[in-house]
Design a protein around this motif. Structure first.
Motif, short mmCIF file in Angstrom:
data_model
loop_
_atom_site.label_atom_id
_atom_site.label_comp_id
_atom_site.label_asym_id
_atom_site.label_seq_id
_atom_site.Cartn_x
_atom_site.Cartn_y
_atom_site.Cartn_z
N GLY A 179 4.73 5.58 3.07
CA GLY A 179 4.01 6.83 3.33
C GLY A 179 4.73 7.97 2.64
N ILE A 180 3.99 8.87 2.02
CA ILE A 180 4.61 10.00 1.30
C ILE A 180 4.15 11.32 1.92
N GLY A 236 0.82 -1.21 0.00
CA GLY A 236 0.00 0.00 0.00
C GLY A 236 0.85 1.26 0.00
N VAL A 237 0.28 2.34 -0.50
CA VAL A 237 0.93 3.65 -0.41
C VAL A 237 -0.06 4.60 0.27
N LEU A 238 0.44 5.26 1.32
CA LEU A 238 -0.39 6.19 2.10
C LEU A 238 0.06 7.61 1.78
N LEU A 249 7.24 2.88 5.68
CA LEU A 249 8.49 3.44 5.16
C LEU A 249 8.24 4.85 4.62
N PRO A 250 8.93 5.87 5.18
CA PRO A 250 8.66 7.24 4.72
C PRO A 250 9.42 7.59 3.44
N GLY A 263 4.58 15.04 9.52
CA GLY A 263 4.08 13.88 8.79
C GLY A 263 5.12 12.76 8.69
N ILE A 264 6.37 13.14 8.45
CA ILE A 264 7.45 12.13 8.38
C ILE A 264 7.58 11.42 9.73
N GLN A 265 7.53 12.20 10.81
CA GLN A 265 7.59 11.58 12.15
C GLN A 265 6.45 10.60 12.34
N ALA A 266 5.26 11.02 11.88
CA ALA A 266 4.06 10.16 12.02
C ALA A 266 4.25 8.85 11.24
#
Ligand code: G6P
Ligand code: MG
Length: 222
Positions: A168-169, A4-6, A185-186, A175-178
């Protein structure tokens, strides 16, 4: 392989991060507070209510307004913001994003929205992107906003997969921390100055191809 991509929305799918900034700047000015782009980095990804608190704090006005007054100020900002996004359409989708969504679909990768914005569904509709999304996590239903991982966990849950199986993008520090806390994977959209040097970064969204995601995933999972 990732399942998946979030996606974050503002600043990743389209340029609404700029419109949020302009709306907050206008409201802040009315309150006698000056905000600049550097300060705005700390607002990116942060909920409407928390952003107002950060701005009041920045202007040494932490306890100046009652909860009701704060709610009205937040609504006023949203009103400014809404007036600037009415004409957004498919032409405003950032370069490469539509192609990425199509590639992900072709590879049967699930797609989720993990935006803190209550205007997310409206914007997806305006940009004609709604049908690509298998889930849109509702920011009103998660206990904690970014930098807490809740919205990314909720989006993965909506896809019936684990956050560990997702990329996650994001374009914001919060957001990166989240994403990191959710164990997805950010991938950051921005510069090392904005987002740090310890995660994969692209400076432009057209670098977000399926191949790039695939290679980034492989280099983090052997
Ligand atoms: C995103 C944006 C923030 C915004 C938040 C809430 O995370 O990056 O700048 O404050 O959403 O958006 P909303 O549209 O609900 O006010
Ligand atoms: Mg963003």
């Amino acid at each position: 392989m990732f399942k998946g991509v979030l996606f974050d929305l503002d600043g990743v799918i389209t340029d609404t991060a700029e419109y949020h900034y302009q709306a907050w700047k206008l409201l802040a000015k009315e309150l006698g507070i000056t905000i600049d782009r550097d300060f705005n980095e700390s607002l990116k990804g942060v909920s409407r209510e928390d952003s107002l608190k950060l701005i009041l704090n920045h202007g040494d006005q932490t306890n100046k307004y009652t909860l009701e007054e704060c709610a009205r100020l937040a609504e006023k900002k949203n009103h400014y913001y809404l007036s600037t996004i009415q004409s957004i359409g498919p032409k405003d989708v950032f370069p490469g994003i539509l192609a990425l969504l199509q590639e992900l679909k072709a590879h049967q990768v699930k797609i989720g929205l993990a935006s803190a914005s209550k205007n997310g569904p409206f914007l997806l509709e305006k940009m004609a992107l709604t049908s690509f999304f298998d889930t849109v996590a509702d920011p009103a239903k998660v206990p904690f906003g970014k930098p807490a991982p809740d919205i990314f966990i909720a989006a993965a849950k909506g896809l019936n997969i684990q956050p560990e199986e997702c990329i996650g993008i994001e374009d914001s520090k919060a957001g990166i921390q989240a994403i990191i806390k959710s164990r997805a994977l950010p991938i950051g959209v921005g510069t090392t100055k904005e987002l740090g040097a310890n995660i994969p970064l692209v400076t432009k969204t057209d670098q977000l191809t399926y191949d790039y995601l695939h290679n980034t995933w492989n280099s983090h999972h052997d």
